[in-house]
Design a protein around this motif. Structure first.
Motif, PDB file in Angstrom:
ATOM      1  N   SER A 103     -22.490   1.564  -1.514  1.00 23.38           N
ATOM      2  CA  SER A 103     -23.516   0.558  -1.047  1.00 23.38           C
ATOM      3  C   SER A 103     -24.508   1.663  -0.508  1.00 23.38           C
ATOM      4  N   VAL A 104     -25.703   1.141   0.105  1.00 27.42           N
ATOM      5  CA  VAL A 104     -26.791   1.801   0.504  1.00 27.42           C
ATOM      6  C   VAL A 104     -26.401   2.860   1.534  1.00 27.42           C
ATOM      7  N   GLY A 105     -26.435   4.147   1.389  1.00 32.41           N
ATOM      8  CA  GLY A 105     -26.067   5.189   2.426  1.00 32.41           C
ATOM      9  C   GLY A 105     -24.415   5.375   2.695  1.00 32.41           C
ATOM     10  N   VAL A 106     -23.596   4.709   1.921  1.00 29.92           N
ATOM     11  CA  VAL A 106     -22.231   4.706   1.914  1.00 29.92           C
ATOM     12  C   VAL A 106     -21.541   5.210   0.794  1.00 29.92           C
ATOM     13  N   VAL A 107     -20.574   6.426   0.635  1.00 28.29           N
ATOM     14  CA  VAL A 107     -20.195   6.913  -0.544  1.00 28.29           C
ATOM     15  C   VAL A 107     -18.644   7.009  -0.442  1.00 28.29           C
ATOM     16  N   LYS A 123      -6.864   8.189  13.528  1.00 28.17           N
ATOM     17  CA  LYS A 123      -6.791   9.275  14.479  1.00 28.17           C
ATOM     18  C   LYS A 123      -7.686  10.308  13.969  1.00 28.17           C
ATOM     19  N   GLY A 124      -8.380  10.145  13.154  1.00 24.25           N
ATOM     20  CA  GLY A 124      -9.639  11.153  12.500  1.00 24.25           C
ATOM     21  C   GLY A 124      -8.894  12.284  11.744  1.00 24.25           C
ATOM     22  N   THR A 125      -7.638  12.025  11.405  1.00 22.60           N
ATOM     23  CA  THR A 125      -7.264  13.394  10.184  1.00 22.60           C
ATOM     24  C   THR A 125      -7.758  13.003   8.854  1.00 22.60           C
ATOM     25  N   LEU A 126      -8.193  13.914   8.236  1.00 23.99           N
ATOM     26  CA  LEU A 126      -8.730  13.730   6.683  1.00 23.99           C
ATOM     27  C   LEU A 126      -7.438  14.103   5.641  1.00 23.99           C
ATOM     28  N   PHE A 127      -7.331  13.116   4.604  1.00 21.05           N
ATOM     29  CA  PHE A 127      -6.377  13.389   3.733  1.00 21.05           C
ATOM     30  C   PHE A 127      -6.958  12.993   2.352  1.00 21.05           C
ATOM     31  N   GLY A 128      -6.005  13.142   1.335  1.00 14.79           N
ATOM     32  CA  GLY A 128      -6.529  12.677   0.161  1.00 14.79           C
ATOM     33  C   GLY A 128      -5.589  11.320  -0.223  1.00 14.79           C
ATOM     34  N   SER A 129      -6.257  10.163  -0.620  1.00 21.78           N
ATOM     35  CA  SER A 129      -5.504   8.871  -0.701  1.00 21.78           C
ATOM     36  C   SER A 129      -5.380   8.422  -2.465  1.00 21.78           C
ATOM     37  N   VAL A 130      -4.314   8.349  -2.821  1.00 20.78           N
ATOM     38  CA  VAL A 130      -4.323   7.928  -4.122  1.00 20.78           C
ATOM     39  C   VAL A 130      -5.043   6.652  -4.584  1.00 20.78           C
ATOM     40  N   LYS A 131      -5.244   5.510  -3.606  1.00 23.43           N
ATOM     41  CA  LYS A 131      -5.875   4.412  -3.748  1.00 23.43           C
ATOM     42  C   LYS A 131      -7.162   4.564  -2.990  1.00 23.43           C
ATOM     43  N   TYR A 132      -8.219   4.030  -3.578  1.00 20.07           N
ATOM     44  CA  TYR A 132      -9.332   3.725  -2.919  1.00 20.07           C
ATOM     45  C   TYR A 132      -9.362   2.670  -1.889  1.00 20.07           C
ATOM     46  N   ASN A 133      -9.654   2.769  -0.764  1.00 19.75           N
ATOM     47  CA  ASN A 133      -9.449   1.435   0.327  1.00 19.75           C
ATOM     48  C   ASN A 133     -10.402   1.902   1.297  1.00 19.75           C
ATOM     49  N   PRO A 134     -10.726   1.131   2.539  1.00 15.75           N
ATOM     50  CA  PRO A 134     -11.785   1.089   3.321  1.00 15.75           C
ATOM     51  C   PRO A 134     -11.854   2.506   4.084  1.00 15.75           C
ATOM     52  N   SER A 135     -10.520   3.021   4.264  1.00 12.96           N
ATOM     53  CA  SER A 135     -10.708   4.617   4.863  1.00 12.96           C
ATOM     54  C   SER A 135     -11.280   5.456   3.949  1.00 12.96           C
ATOM     55  N   CYS A 136     -11.594   5.300   2.815  1.00 12.73           N
ATOM     56  CA  CYS A 136     -12.182   5.980   1.704  1.00 12.73           C
ATOM     57  C   CYS A 136     -13.898   6.105   1.842  1.00 12.73           C
ATOM     58  N   LYS A 137     -14.439   5.138   2.840  1.00 11.53           N
ATOM     59  CA  LYS A 137     -15.749   4.927   2.868  1.00 11.53           C
ATOM     60  C   LYS A 137     -16.635   5.623   3.647  1.00 11.53           C
ATOM     61  N   PHE A 138     -17.556   6.556   3.617  1.00  7.07           N
ATOM     62  CA  PHE A 138     -18.263   7.667   4.490  1.00  7.07           C
ATOM     63  C   PHE A 138     -19.762   7.214   4.579  1.00  7.07           C
ATOM     64  N   LYS A 139     -20.261   7.302   5.746  1.00  9.28           N
ATOM     65  CA  LYS A 139     -21.673   7.008   5.771  1.00  9.28           C
ATOM     66  C   LYS A 139     -22.331   8.545   5.610  1.00  9.28           C
ATOM     67  N   GLU A 140     -23.051   8.600   4.579  1.00  8.39           N
ATOM     68  CA  GLU A 140     -23.883   9.870   4.267  1.00  8.39           C
ATOM     69  C   GLU A 140     -25.314   9.909   4.481  1.00  8.39           C
ATOM     70  N   ARG A 141     -25.216  10.938   5.443  1.00 11.91           N
ATOM     71  CA  ARG A 141     -26.864  10.952   6.053  1.00 11.91           C
ATOM     72  C   ARG A 141     -27.373  12.291   5.929  1.00 11.91           C
ATOM     73  N   ILE A 142     -28.601  12.416   5.631  1.00  7.04           N
ATOM     74  CA  ILE A 142     -29.404  13.504   5.685  1.00  7.04           C
ATOM     75  C   ILE A 142     -29.793  13.946   7.031  1.00  7.04           C
ATOM     76  N   GLU A 143     -29.416  15.170   7.510  1.00 10.02           N
ATOM     77  CA  GLU A 143     -29.756  15.662   8.897  1.00 10.02           C
ATOM     78  C   GLU A 143     -31.194  16.507   9.010  1.00 10.02           C
ATOM     79  N   GLU A 144     -31.663  16.732   9.835  1.00  9.79           N
ATOM     80  CA  GLU A 144     -33.093  17.485   9.962  1.00  9.79           C
ATOM     81  C   GLU A 144     -32.944  18.719   9.472  1.00  9.79           C
ATOM     82  N   ASN A 145     -31.517  19.683   9.418  1.00 14.67           N
ATOM     83  CA  ASN A 145     -31.775  20.738   8.769  1.00 14.67           C
ATOM     84  C   ASN A 145     -31.564  20.694   7.210  1.00 14.67           C
TER      85      ASN A 145
END
Length: 193
Positions: A103-107, A123-145
């Protein structure tokens, strides 16, 4: 007073670029001079285009092949066991990612070689998931730098966003320990060479 009299012309208010505008063209518009809306531009008859974009306006389903290169000089990778790590190896197979706009801004970020999705636990731990689910959605944002940050869309810690992050040794940091302005959360999506 700033009044211009023109014959047979009308004032055109610049509009924001359409979502389908190519990434290269769009990134050129990111750095623009800002003047207050309605203010008279100094010495010019036209106001500069104002773009205050903090996320990519990708169309849904847009897919990019990229390597996520951290400000700490590591490439994010997901191995076949689901372990998320950083590597200094430039063309390491597990670091090639398919970044799909959901979706817009979400990858969603998927390792091409292992087929596993980047995911974040409650708990904030990163891992590789076999199935795509809501925990696989990330807000992508361009920072000032010019770097990008990726924050979990699903999970927060005490109301704060949790970010994808690699520490100075290339190890993933827990999402709640990372802050938006910290270099460990900053990534450049690099074209595969």
């Amino acid at each position: 007073a700033c009044r211009h009299t023109h014959t047979h012309t009308h004032t055109h208010t610049p509009s924001l670029p359409s979502p389908s505008l190519c990434l290269a063209c769009f990134s050129l518009l990111l750095v623009t001079a800002g003047t207050a809306p309605g203010a008279c531009p100094p010495g010019a008859g036209r106001e500069p285009l104002q773009v205050h974009a903090r996320s990519y306006n990708h169309l849904e389903g847009d897919v990019r092949l990229r390597r996520l290169y951290s400000a700490n000089k590591f490439f994010l990778c997901i191995d076949k066991t689901g372990k998320v790590d950083g590597t200094r190896r430039k063309n390491y197979a597990d670091s090639l990612m398919e970044i799909r706009s959901v979706s817009v801004g979400v990858v969603a970020i998927k390792s091409v070689s292992t087929g596993l999705y980047l995911a974040m636990s409650k708990k904030g731990t990163l891992f590789g998931s076999v199935k795509y689910n809501p925990s696989c959605k990330f807000k992508e944002r361009i920072e000032e730098n010019g770097y990008n940050t990726y924050a979990s869309l699903r999970w927060k810690h005490s109301g704060r966003q949790m970010f994808v992050s690699l520490n100075g040794r290339g190890k993933p940091r827990r999402g709640h320990k990372a802050r938006r302005r910290h270099p460990s959360t900053h990534f450049l999506p690099m074209l595969p060479s």
